[in-house]
Design a protein around this motif. Sequence first.
Motif, PDB file in Angstrom:
ATOM      1  N   GLN A  20      13.150 -15.286 -40.508  1.00  0.00           N
ATOM      2  CA  GLN A  20      13.880 -14.201 -39.871  1.00  0.00           C
ATOM      3  C   GLN A  20      13.026 -12.950 -39.698  1.00  0.00           C
ATOM      4  O   GLN A  20      13.559 -11.859 -39.526  1.00  0.00           O
ATOM      5  CB  GLN A  20      15.134 -13.881 -40.685  1.00  0.00           C
ATOM      6  CG  GLN A  20      16.126 -15.039 -40.722  1.00  0.00           C
ATOM      7  CD  GLN A  20      17.384 -14.675 -41.476  1.00  0.00           C
ATOM      8  OE1 GLN A  20      17.437 -13.721 -42.223  1.00  0.00           O
ATOM      9  NE2 GLN A  20      18.426 -15.464 -41.267  1.00  0.00           N
ATOM     10  N   GLN A  22      11.176 -10.018 -38.131  1.00  0.00           N
ATOM     11  CA  GLN A  22      11.394  -9.326 -36.880  1.00  0.00           C
ATOM     12  C   GLN A  22      10.434  -8.153 -36.761  1.00  0.00           C
ATOM     13  O   GLN A  22       9.941  -7.641 -37.756  1.00  0.00           O
ATOM     14  CB  GLN A  22      12.832  -8.796 -36.787  1.00  0.00           C
ATOM     15  CG  GLN A  22      13.902  -9.853 -36.804  1.00  0.00           C
ATOM     16  CD  GLN A  22      15.284  -9.218 -36.726  1.00  0.00           C
ATOM     17  OE1 GLN A  22      15.458  -8.156 -36.164  1.00  0.00           O
ATOM     18  NE2 GLN A  22      16.251  -9.880 -37.315  1.00  0.00           N
ATOM     19  N   GLN A  23      10.210  -7.717 -35.540  1.00  0.00           N
ATOM     20  CA  GLN A  23       9.408  -6.546 -35.272  1.00  0.00           C
ATOM     21  C   GLN A  23      10.307  -5.319 -35.347  1.00  0.00           C
ATOM     22  O   GLN A  23      11.146  -5.114 -34.474  1.00  0.00           O
ATOM     23  CB  GLN A  23       8.745  -6.666 -33.903  1.00  0.00           C
ATOM     24  CG  GLN A  23       7.802  -7.872 -33.814  1.00  0.00           C
ATOM     25  CD  GLN A  23       7.235  -8.044 -32.418  1.00  0.00           C
ATOM     26  OE1 GLN A  23       7.818  -7.604 -31.441  1.00  0.00           O
ATOM     27  NE2 GLN A  23       6.097  -8.681 -32.328  1.00  0.00           N
ATOM     28  N   PRO A 271       9.832 -12.960 -27.754  1.00  0.00           N
ATOM     29  CA  PRO A 271      10.704 -13.760 -28.618  1.00  0.00           C
ATOM     30  C   PRO A 271      10.457 -13.461 -30.095  1.00  0.00           C
ATOM     31  O   PRO A 271       9.315 -13.389 -30.544  1.00  0.00           O
ATOM     32  CB  PRO A 271      10.314 -15.200 -28.263  1.00  0.00           C
ATOM     33  CG  PRO A 271       9.861 -15.110 -26.833  1.00  0.00           C
ATOM     34  CD  PRO A 271       9.140 -13.790 -26.741  1.00  0.00           C
ATOM     35  N   GLY A 272      11.533 -13.240 -30.837  1.00  0.00           N
ATOM     36  CA  GLY A 272      11.432 -12.927 -32.255  1.00  0.00           C
ATOM     37  C   GLY A 272      11.407 -11.456 -32.567  1.00  0.00           C
ATOM     38  O   GLY A 272      11.513 -11.062 -33.738  1.00  0.00           O
ATOM     39  N   SER A 273      11.252 -10.597 -31.554  1.00  0.00           N
ATOM     40  CA  SER A 273      11.208  -9.157 -31.796  1.00  0.00           C
ATOM     41  C   SER A 273      12.610  -8.579 -31.844  1.00  0.00           C
ATOM     42  O   SER A 273      13.579  -9.197 -31.402  1.00  0.00           O
ATOM     43  CB  SER A 273      10.384  -8.464 -30.712  1.00  0.00           C
ATOM     44  OG  SER A 273      10.991  -8.614 -29.448  1.00  0.00           O
ATOM     45  N   TRP A 274      12.725  -7.359 -32.338  1.00  0.00           N
ATOM     46  CA  TRP A 274      14.038  -6.736 -32.519  1.00  0.00           C
ATOM     47  C   TRP A 274      14.735  -6.454 -31.188  1.00  0.00           C
ATOM     48  O   TRP A 274      15.960  -6.374 -31.135  1.00  0.00           O
ATOM     49  CB  TRP A 274      13.900  -5.431 -33.312  1.00  0.00           C
ATOM     50  CG  TRP A 274      13.326  -4.300 -32.498  1.00  0.00           C
ATOM     51  CD1 TRP A 274      12.002  -4.030 -32.290  1.00  0.00           C
ATOM     52  CD2 TRP A 274      14.052  -3.315 -31.758  1.00  0.00           C
ATOM     53  NE1 TRP A 274      11.854  -2.943 -31.469  1.00  0.00           N
ATOM     54  CE2 TRP A 274      13.096  -2.474 -31.138  1.00  0.00           C
ATOM     55  CE3 TRP A 274      15.403  -3.047 -31.562  1.00  0.00           C
ATOM     56  CZ2 TRP A 274      13.461  -1.393 -30.331  1.00  0.00           C
ATOM     57  CZ3 TRP A 274      15.770  -1.972 -30.762  1.00  0.00           C
ATOM     58  CH2 TRP A 274      14.804  -1.151 -30.159  1.00  0.00           C
ATOM     59  N   GLU A 276      14.347  -8.364 -28.302  1.00  0.00           N
ATOM     60  CA  GLU A 276      14.150  -9.539 -27.459  1.00  0.00           C
ATOM     61  C   GLU A 276      15.173  -9.601 -26.327  1.00  0.00           C
ATOM     62  O   GLU A 276      14.856  -9.990 -25.202  1.00  0.00           O
ATOM     63  CB  GLU A 276      14.246 -10.797 -28.310  1.00  0.00           C
ATOM     64  CG  GLU A 276      14.173 -12.098 -27.520  1.00  0.00           C
ATOM     65  CD  GLU A 276      14.328 -13.330 -28.393  1.00  0.00           C
ATOM     66  OE1 GLU A 276      14.481 -14.423 -27.836  1.00  0.00           O
ATOM     67  OE2 GLU A 276      14.298 -13.186 -29.633  1.00  0.00           O
ATOM     68  N   ASN A 300      18.453  -8.221 -30.367  1.00  0.00           N
ATOM     69  CA  ASN A 300      17.896  -9.573 -30.193  1.00  0.00           C
ATOM     70  C   ASN A 300      18.958 -10.657 -30.326  1.00  0.00           C
ATOM     71  O   ASN A 300      18.646 -11.815 -30.630  1.00  0.00           O
ATOM     72  CB  ASN A 300      16.754  -9.822 -31.186  1.00  0.00           C
ATOM     73  CG  ASN A 300      17.210  -9.769 -32.632  1.00  0.00           C
ATOM     74  OD1 ASN A 300      18.390  -9.556 -32.911  1.00  0.00           O
ATOM     75  ND2 ASN A 300      16.283  -9.944 -33.557  1.00  0.00           N
TER      76      ASN A 300
END
Length: 324
Positions: A20, A22-23, A271-274, A276, A300
Motif C-alpha cells: 500500500q 503511496q506517494q 499508478p500507485g501515487s496518491w 492517480e 487514488n
Amino acid sequence: MKFAVLCALAACTIIPLGAQAQQLPTMYYSDSGVIARPIAKDPKIVYFKGQYLMYYSVPGHQNKSWSIGIAASSDLTHWKKIGAIKPAAAYEKNGLCAPGALVKNDQVHLFYQTYGNGKNDAICHAVSDDGLVFSRNPTNPVFHPTGEWNCGRAIDAEVVPFNGRYFLYFATRDSSYRVQMQGVAATASLNTSFNREEWTQLVDSSILKPTLDWEKNCVEGASCIQIGNALYMFYAGGYNNEPQQIGVAKSVDGIRWKRLSNLPFLPNGAPGSWNESESGHPDIFKANDGRYYLFFQGNNNKGASWYLSKIEVKPEGGKWKIIE
C-alpha cells in the motif's frame, strides 16, 4: 527494511515499501469532521490578517448538503480547520460549495455556488470581517448566465481584478447539459458591492470550451492570476476522476484565451501515487515571499476520498514551470 523516496511533484516523503505504499506530498490535507471518510475539494487560498486561510468544499452524508470548510496555516503546508460555512439561506438549502475568495477593503469576499439544483445552480456572494463569519449578499444569487449557448447554470466562481474592473469566471454547461465550459462576466469598475445588478455577461458564448482529447467534455474550475499585463488561467480539464487534469491558458483582455500547451500542465499521478485518479480543481496563489504555488485536489480511489496538496510553480518567459 526497504524504503522508497516518493516525490509526486511536491516535497518528498520517505515511507516503507509495501503493497500500500503511496506517494504522499508534504501538504496532504483533508477533512473528516463532517463524514467519516476524508474528503476536501476545490481549494481557494487568501492571506488575511496575518495568516493564510483556505476555503474548500466538504460533502454531507450521502453526498448531500455540501458545505465550505475553513482552514488556517502559517506556512501554506500545515493546515488546521478553524470553521465552516453551512447552508443557511433558502436558495442554498441543498448545499453550497466550490468557493472563490478575495480580500478587498480589509474584508474577505466569498463567491460560491449553490449545490444540488441542476440547471438552477448559480453564483452567490458573502462578506466577512474576520474570514470566519459571513453575511450573505441580499441580492443572492448574484449571477447566472443567459443565452442559448448555455443551460443557465453557473458554478466554480473565480473573481479577479483586471484592467480596472472585476472579472467573474464561471463554469456552465451547454443546453444538452453534457459539455462543461467557461464563461465570463464583469463589473463596470473596481468600486463595486458585487450585487446582482452590477454584473454584466461579456460575451454570448463560451470563452474556453473542451477541444483537446485530455479535456474530454469538461473545462471548469478556473483560477486566475495577473503577471505583467496578462491573465493566466489554470483550469481543470475532464470531469472528476476521468482523470481530471490541469491546463493553463493566457489572455491580455480577460475574454479571449489561448492555451499555453496542448498537454496538461499538471497531469494525474502515476499508478500507485496518491493522485492517480486525478489532479484537479486548481488554485494559483502568490505567497507573501513572492513564490507561486498551485493548489489542487487529488485521490487514488475514484473519489472515495479527496485530499488537497500543492506544488511550487514559477512564471518564466510567458510560460509556467514546476519547481521540483
